[in-house]
Design a protein around this motif. Structure first.
Motif, short mmCIF file in Angstrom:
data_model
loop_
_atom_site.label_atom_id
_atom_site.label_comp_id
_atom_site.label_asym_id
_atom_site.label_seq_id
_atom_site.Cartn_x
_atom_site.Cartn_y
_atom_site.Cartn_z
N LEU A 259 0.82 -1.20 0.00
CA LEU A 259 0.00 0.00 0.00
C LEU A 259 0.86 1.26 0.00
CD1 LEU A 259 -2.73 -1.00 2.61
CD2 LEU A 259 -2.79 -1.26 0.12
N ARG A 260 0.31 2.30 -0.55
CA ARG A 260 0.94 3.62 -0.55
C ARG A 260 0.28 4.45 0.56
NH1 ARG A 260 0.71 8.21 -5.25
NH2 ARG A 260 2.59 9.38 -4.65
N ILE A 261 1.05 4.76 1.59
CA ILE A 261 0.50 5.37 2.80
C ILE A 261 1.16 6.72 3.04
CG2 ILE A 261 0.20 5.10 5.30
CD1 ILE A 261 0.40 2.06 4.84
N GLY A 262 0.35 7.75 3.22
CA GLY A 262 0.84 9.07 3.58
C GLY A 262 0.88 9.21 5.09
N PHE A 291 6.23 -4.09 7.08
CA PHE A 291 5.30 -5.03 6.47
C PHE A 291 5.35 -4.99 4.95
CE2 PHE A 291 2.29 -4.28 10.33
CZ PHE A 291 3.08 -5.12 11.12
N GLY A 292 6.14 -4.07 4.39
CA GLY A 292 6.28 -3.98 2.95
C GLY A 292 5.54 -2.82 2.32
N HIS A 293 4.87 -1.99 3.12
CA HIS A 293 4.16 -0.84 2.57
C HIS A 293 5.11 0.33 2.33
CE1 HIS A 293 0.58 -3.08 3.41
NE2 HIS A 293 0.78 -3.06 4.72
N TRP A 381 -3.29 7.38 -3.50
CA TRP A 381 -2.92 7.01 -2.13
C TRP A 381 -3.94 6.02 -1.57
CZ3 TRP A 381 1.66 8.58 -0.12
CH2 TRP A 381 2.31 9.62 -0.79
N ASP A 382 -3.47 5.08 -0.77
CA ASP A 382 -4.36 4.08 -0.19
C ASP A 382 -4.82 4.45 1.22
OD1 ASP A 382 -4.26 1.95 -2.27
OD2 ASP A 382 -2.11 2.02 -1.80
N LEU A 383 -3.91 4.97 2.03
CA LEU A 383 -4.22 5.29 3.42
C LEU A 383 -3.51 6.57 3.84
CD1 LEU A 383 -3.78 1.80 5.19
CD2 LEU A 383 -5.95 2.95 4.69
N LEU A 384 -4.10 7.25 4.80
CA LEU A 384 -3.45 8.34 5.51
C LEU A 384 -3.28 7.91 6.96
CD1 LEU A 384 -2.43 11.30 5.62
CD2 LEU A 384 -4.76 11.94 6.29
N LEU A 448 -5.90 5.63 11.00
CA LEU A 448 -5.74 5.30 9.60
C LEU A 448 -7.03 5.67 8.87
CD1 LEU A 448 -4.08 1.81 10.00
CD2 LEU A 448 -2.98 3.80 8.96
N VAL A 449 -6.90 6.33 7.73
CA VAL A 449 -8.05 6.78 6.95
C VAL A 449 -7.95 6.20 5.55
CG1 VAL A 449 -9.41 8.76 6.20
CG2 VAL A 449 -7.97 8.95 8.24
N ALA A 450 -9.05 5.62 5.08
CA ALA A 450 -9.08 5.04 3.74
C ALA A 450 -10.02 5.84 2.84
CB ALA A 450 -9.54 3.58 3.81
#
Length: 479
Positions: A259-262, A291-293, A381-384, A448-450
């Motif tokens: 995932l791409r996380i900001g 975890f690989g994100h 983006w996937d998550l903030l 976490l926000v999706a």
């Protein structure tokens, strides 16, 4: 030799339901265990303010629905959630003194009952859920199980204190500006704010409102399983979230992929953030990278809009005005000065001077903000990742009525919670995860926000965090 109350205190709802399904305990035995814990622990915390234990005993003895939580004891928040024939005060002194009861279930309460839950009472909430602490004049302050001098947060503070102290495995909660996520952070719990329209607010409330409802829990799987049990629209709903492709419980074991996380670790508009809260967000970012994100310092530019708070405040004060009007209609007279809390009265008075055009402009501004904010997720983006709150759990009395300057209370509340209200305005799902703790043993939640409708992504990653850095072994010493 331990009692059933002790043996089941820290079991989550899935495990408690499994005991009933296997015939190892009866629903009545589980309920009595919860009642024993409430009567032992609650004098210290003041979390369960309305009790209908005899009614709950009758329910537990009855032919309960064969739902996923058959026989599990449960508590509902003293705010909007109607249970036919039972008291509700919405945290208001006048309604408390009137001994008001609900004529019918709300849709969500009916779904709780269909899931097999045995509802034993109501948890404390500030009047109309208006502030991020739980200290209503009607019922008095609820104390944080981790440090009883501190607030459990709000407005679902009674629910969070009851769950964190082990009275019940999970409890109903609602969120109009952070009221699931804030107390979950303060009390070390999982707190998922679903997408707007994921769970019906019928038959009275409108899904276009800021608020949504679900629970606070100790485990991610309890939240996922309850969401499966109660999600979905009802007749006449105005907003309906897209249906998931599979059950939310199935998401717990699913690979979220890379995932791409900001990461946002500071106040986007320049306010103060406690070092422990900022550090918690960075620490979880590092864990997610392991975890690989991909985690980068990035966030939606819309969060830097200084007018955001004014638009939220306009909508929120209107809620206070509507609440006051509804109370007066219910009681049949105007509320006296000491029957509506000063910090809510001043907001209702402000709203009373709005024109229809003023409200329409505030709603329009909120819509523009919603689109601007969600565009960040649409851009890939996937998550903030953010702190959930800007401070450690605040001392009781920090956010208190000041009749001489009631708006100061509102200002103090905004300082505590800069990270949660934007996502009530945008309608997006967001979750508090209790991964971090201070050296002194206080929980420090992260949010976490999706993207809209993507509770599946939140639950996959929350499950990863729960396995990677477990928190179930952490329990307060109260009771």
């Amino acid at each position: 030799m331990t009692s059933l109350a002790d043996d089941t205190r820290w079991l989550d709802a899935v495990d408690q339901a499994a005991l009933v399904a296997a015939g190892e305990v009866t629903p009545l035995e589980l309920l009595e265990a919860a009642i024993e814990r409430i009567e032992r622990i609650d004098p210290v915390l003041n979390a369960v303010v309305i009790r209908w234990f005899d009614h709950a005993r009758d329910t537990a003895r009855s032919d309960l629905p064969n739902g996923p939580f058959r026989g599990v004891p449960f508590l509902i928040k003293d705010l909007f959630a109607s249970y036919a024939g039972q008291r509700i005060t919405n945290g208001n002194v006048a309604l408390k003194n009137q001994n008001s009861v609900s004529p019918a279930d709300t849709t969500l309460v009916s779904r709780f009952r269909d899931a097999g839950l045995v509802i034993a009472g109501r948890t404390n909430s500030p009047e109309l859920g208006s502030v991020p602490t739980t200290e209503p004049l009607a019922w008095g302050a609820t104390h944080n199980p981790w440090d009883t001098t501190r607030s459990p947060g709000g407005s679902s503070g009674g629910a969070a204190a009851a769950v964190a102290s082990g009275m019940v495995p999970f409890a109903h909660a609602s969120d109009g500006g952070g009221s699931i996520r804030i107390p979950a952070s303060c009390c070390g719990l999982v707190g998922l704010k679903p997408s707007q329209g994921r769970i019906s607010l019928g038959p009275i409330r409108d899904e276009t409102a800021l608020s949504v409802e679900l629970c606070v829990s100790r485990t991610v799987r309890d939240t996922a399983a309850l969401l499966d049990a109660v999600r979905g629209p009802a007749v006449g709903d105005t907003v309906i979230a897209p249906a998931p492709s599979r059950s939310y419980v199935e998401e717990l074991d699913a690979d979220p992929g890379r995932l791409r996380i900001g990461l946002l670790d500071h106040h986007p508009q320049g306010g103060a953030v406690a070092p422990e809260c900022a550090a918690a967000a960075r620490s979880v970012g590092t864990l997610l990278e392991s975890f690989g994100h991909t985690v980068e310092f990035a966030w939606p530019p819309a969060l830097e809009d200084g007018s955001l708070r004014l638009h939220f405040a306009a909508l929120w004060s209107t809620n206070m005005g509507v609440g006051l009007k509804r109370f007066e209609e219910q009681i049949g007279r105007s509320l006296a000065a000491d029957e509506f809390e000063p910090m809510n009265r001043v907001q209702a008075d402000i709203a009373a001077h709005f024109t229809a055009v003023d409200y329409a402009l505030a709603f329009s501004a909120a819509t523009h903000f919603r689109r601007a904010l969600q565009a960040w997720w649409a851009d890939g983006w996937d998550l903030l990742l953010t702190p959930t709150v800007a401070e450690l759990p605040i001392p009781l009395g920090t956010i208190a009525n000041d009749p001489d300057n009631p708006l100061a209370t509102v200002e103090r509340a905004f300082q505590f919670i800069p990270f949660t209200p934007p996502f009530n305005m945008s309608g997006q799902p967001a979750i508090n995860v209790p991964v971090e703790w201070t050296d002194a043993g206080l929980p420090v939640g992260v949010q976490l926000v999706a993207g809209y409708g993507r509770e599946d992504v939140l639950l996959r990653v929350a499950s990863q965090l729960e396995m990677g850095k477990p928190w179930a072994h952490r329990t307060p010493s109260v009771g």
